[in-house]
Write an enzyme that holds these catalytic residues in place. Structure first.
Site, PDB file in Angstrom:
ATOM      1  N   TYR A 344      27.092   7.708 -14.420  1.00  0.00           N
ATOM      2  CA  TYR A 344      28.026   7.440 -13.322  1.00  0.00           C
ATOM      3  C   TYR A 344      29.254   8.327 -13.463  1.00  0.00           C
ATOM      4  O   TYR A 344      29.872   8.394 -14.529  1.00  0.00           O
ATOM      5  CB  TYR A 344      28.430   5.963 -13.341  1.00  0.00           C
ATOM      6  CG  TYR A 344      29.465   5.565 -12.307  1.00  0.00           C
ATOM      7  CD1 TYR A 344      29.367   5.986 -10.990  1.00  0.00           C
ATOM      8  CD2 TYR A 344      30.540   4.757 -12.654  1.00  0.00           C
ATOM      9  CE1 TYR A 344      30.314   5.617 -10.046  1.00  0.00           C
ATOM     10  CE2 TYR A 344      31.487   4.370 -11.725  1.00  0.00           C
ATOM     11  CZ  TYR A 344      31.366   4.808 -10.420  1.00  0.00           C
ATOM     12  OH  TYR A 344      32.308   4.442  -9.489  1.00  0.00           O
ATOM     13  N   CYS A 345      29.621   9.028 -12.386  1.00  0.00           N
ATOM     14  CA  CYS A 345      30.831   9.849 -12.324  1.00  0.00           C
ATOM     15  C   CYS A 345      30.816  10.881 -13.457  1.00  0.00           C
ATOM     16  O   CYS A 345      29.844  11.607 -13.641  1.00  0.00           O
ATOM     17  CB  CYS A 345      32.058   8.949 -12.341  1.00  0.00           C
ATOM     18  SG  CYS A 345      33.621   9.806 -12.033  1.00  0.00           S
ATOM     19  N   LEU A 346      31.877  10.956 -14.250  1.00  0.00           N
ATOM     20  CA  LEU A 346      31.928  11.921 -15.343  1.00  0.00           C
ATOM     21  C   LEU A 346      30.824  11.657 -16.355  1.00  0.00           C
ATOM     22  O   LEU A 346      30.294  12.594 -16.980  1.00  0.00           O
ATOM     23  CB  LEU A 346      33.309  11.851 -16.011  1.00  0.00           C
ATOM     24  CG  LEU A 346      33.551  12.704 -17.246  1.00  0.00           C
ATOM     25  CD1 LEU A 346      33.221  14.162 -16.974  1.00  0.00           C
ATOM     26  CD2 LEU A 346      34.991  12.560 -17.712  1.00  0.00           C
TER      27      LEU A 346
END
Length: 608
Positions: A344-346
């Site tokens: 998720y995300c970074l």
């Protein structure tokens, strides 16, 4: 599992022998190179400059004054030598004034007279019916026309760099947002009506709210209402055990709720900009609980909240002591089983790097990869790029060098600026002028539970990924070899959110250009967080779902959106069905977690 670093693999240990020893770059040598690059810091001139820059950056919340000045100069000097643009702006100003005067003349006599300009769809400042009454409708029309004129004034000037044009446009919008009529008592009809109706009691409540917020901010306390959403008590309550802990992360294994589970375990790699439990909020909207109920053996990384002592942690450390350490642990628990991975995300960007590095070896650890609002190409990374250039990063590095990390409040300031209408000014009007506290939710409380970013890691992240775009260009190296996402051959599932201001969906969509394997892609309604936390039964949710098979030609994002069917409801069941298809190992008896380091959510998620 042992609670020490000796059990944690290095990048080379996970990547395998195919990273020839002659080309391997040890973590120690990488740190030595970084130390040599920073050697000039101990010289008096360099130390003095960096100390001054760091002190100034403290005052500006990490924003480079030089970068802002250069942007205004680029715009101003090119505008000064563009007489044609002057004439165009004068003409637009004259025409807008005429339109407003005609509207002002007929509005008192024509009920429901058509406005001369409508707010943008996302602008809810003037949605109250009171803004359609005299004289407030004249104020809002004048403001919107002025806002449109300033957009024309800051764009379309020959010679201005795209980055500087975006910065000037953004700064002009920030100033206009600050001066908009809803922000002031005499020019806000809702505030005036509330004051008359309540005899000024709204101002007393607002003053109390302001005093409480200032006190909490001074003491570093969470906002009012957050005490009802504490990790391990109200949120992040899915049962599980911490099975390993090292200096960077805890690995949680969740308890099964079904008699049989898929043979393939699942590892989730969250971002470390915020706490992991965005994916394990309340029981009704917990993605972790949903996956466990679907028969998956779920593992979650919970990241340590860095302090000044962690200043030298880099992206390679998060790879070695994070993703690779977790994969090695799971592989040791379930020998021979391949792992479904989620980022998720970074955390998704880091996972893509890890899987891409493993793909160039004979390692067969990974069964599939899912990326949730994660970018792998940063060439069009949205409005966050406003804060990314050489001047800005250098300024930020000097700030982080002093502190050892980027403070959570400094990070939050940048994100609030991107949505100042909603997160700053509208919130201030509601809380301090109208005296209304928005009810706290689990998602809002999580959003205030911020973390820090270590100096070296954040510097590498900004320079290598955002500024240089090394990952998509084949320049990002792991173990001395470049990572190419086109080497990945496992099935991919990508999720983007339509109104994401952190990972714009067209940027996330670039995974179609970088990967060569089967790719299922979802565009869901909502923003960076709310679009992912989209449990079945959540009202108003919808998503578009398309499939790209290996060997298919590229379809651009706009054409993909036009051609792809939109579905009502949550995207979670569609992803669950995809996981069923790629998990071909059958079912096994449910596996209970056997960690001896305490129950979930563990220790690191509670760090402040």
């Amino acid at each position: 599992m042992q609670d020490d670093e000796s059990a944690v693999p290095t990048t080379q240990a996970v990547s395998g022998a195919s990273h020839g020893s002659g080309r391997e770059v040890s973590r120690a040598s990488l740190r030595e190179q970084a130390r040599l690059r920073d050697q000039h810091d101990i010289e008096p001139a360099g130390a003095l400059d960096r100390a001054l820059h760091g002190s100034l950056a403290q005052l500006t919340q990490g924003i480079s004054i030089v970068g802002l000045t250069l942007a205004w100069m680029d715009w101003g000097m090119h505008l000064a030598q563009s007489p044609g643009k002057w004439g165009q702006l004068l003409d637009k100003a004259w025409r807008k004034n005429l339109r407003w005067c005609r509207y002002a003349g007929r509005a008192p006599f024509e009920s429901g007279a058509d406005p001369c300009i409508a707010p943008l769809p996302q602008d809810r400042r003037f949605s109250s019916p009171a803004w359609q009454r005299w004289p407030y409708h004249l104020l809002q029309q004048a403001f919107l026309l002025n806002q449109q004129w300033w957009h024309n004034a800051t764009t379309g000037i020959d010679g201005v760099s795209t980055h500087h044009e975006d910065m000037v446009t953004f700064m002009a919008r920030q100033m206009l947002d600050m001066l908009s009529p809803p922000n002031f008592i005499p020019t806000n009809p809702d505030v005036c009506e509330a004051a008359l109706r309540e005899g000024g009691a709204n101002f007393l409540r607002g003053a109390g709210n302001l005093a409480d917020d200032l006190r909490r901010n001074w003491k570093g306390e969470a906002p009012a209402g957050s005490e009802h959403y504490l990790a391990g008590i109200h949120v992040a309550v899915t049962p599980g055990r911490v099975i390993i802990r090292n200096r960077l992360m805890e690995l949680i294994q969740y308890a099964p709720t079904t008699a049989g589970v898929h043979a393939e375990p699942m590892l989730i790699v969250p971002a470390w900009i915020m706490k992991y439990y965005i994916l394990d909020l309340s029981p009704h909207n917990s993605l972790v609980r949903y996956l466990v109920d679907q028969g998956h053996t779920v593992f979650m990384i919970s990241w340590h909240n860095p302090t000044a002592a962690d200043r030298d942690l880099g992206l390679d450390d998060y790879l070695d002591d994070g993703v690779y350490a977790a994969l090695q642990c799971i592989r040791g628990l379930f020998p021979g089983e391949r792992i479904n991975t989620v980022g998720y995300c970074l955390g998704g960007t880091l996972l893509a790097i890890a899987v891409g590095a493993l793909a160039s070896t004979t390692d067969a650890t990974v069964n599939s990869m899912t990326l949730l609002a994660a970018q792998t190409d940063f060439s069009e990374a949205g409005e966050l790029m406003l804060f990314i250039d050489e001047s800005q990063i250098d300024w930020l590095e000097d700030l982080m060098r002093q502190q050892g990390y980027l403070d959570n409040r400094q990070m939050a300031g940048a994100f609030r600026a991107l949505r100042s209408n909603d997160l700053v000014w509208s919130a201030a009007v509601n809380q301090y002028l109208l005296g209304r506290r928005a009810p706290m939710t689990d998602l809002m409380a999580w959003n205030t539970d911020t973390t820090r970013m270590p100096f070296r890691m954040h510097s590498e992240y900004l320079r290598k990924l955002f500024l240089s775009n090394d990952l998509s260009s084949g320049r990002y190296q792991v173990g001395g070899r470049p990572v190419a996402l086109s080497d990945i051959r496992v099935p991919l599932f990508g999720v983007a959110t339509a109104s994401d201001h952190v990972s714009p969906w067209r940027s996330v969509y670039k995974l179609h250009l970088l990967s060569c394997c089967d790719l299922d892609f979802v565009l869901t309604s909502g923003g960076h967080n709310a679009g992912i936390v989209s449990e079945p039964g959540h009202p108003g949710r919808r998503y578009s779902y398309g499939q790209r098979r290996h060997g298919s030609c590229y379809v651009d994002p706009d054409r993909w959106l036009d051609q792809t069917e939109e579905h009502e409801g949550s995207w979670w069941p569609a992803w669950s069905a995809w996981l069923e298809r790629v998990s071909t190992g059958g079912t096994v008896t449910a596996r209970e977690p056997h960690g001896d380091l305490g129950p979930a959510p563990g220790r690191y998620v509670l760090e402040r």
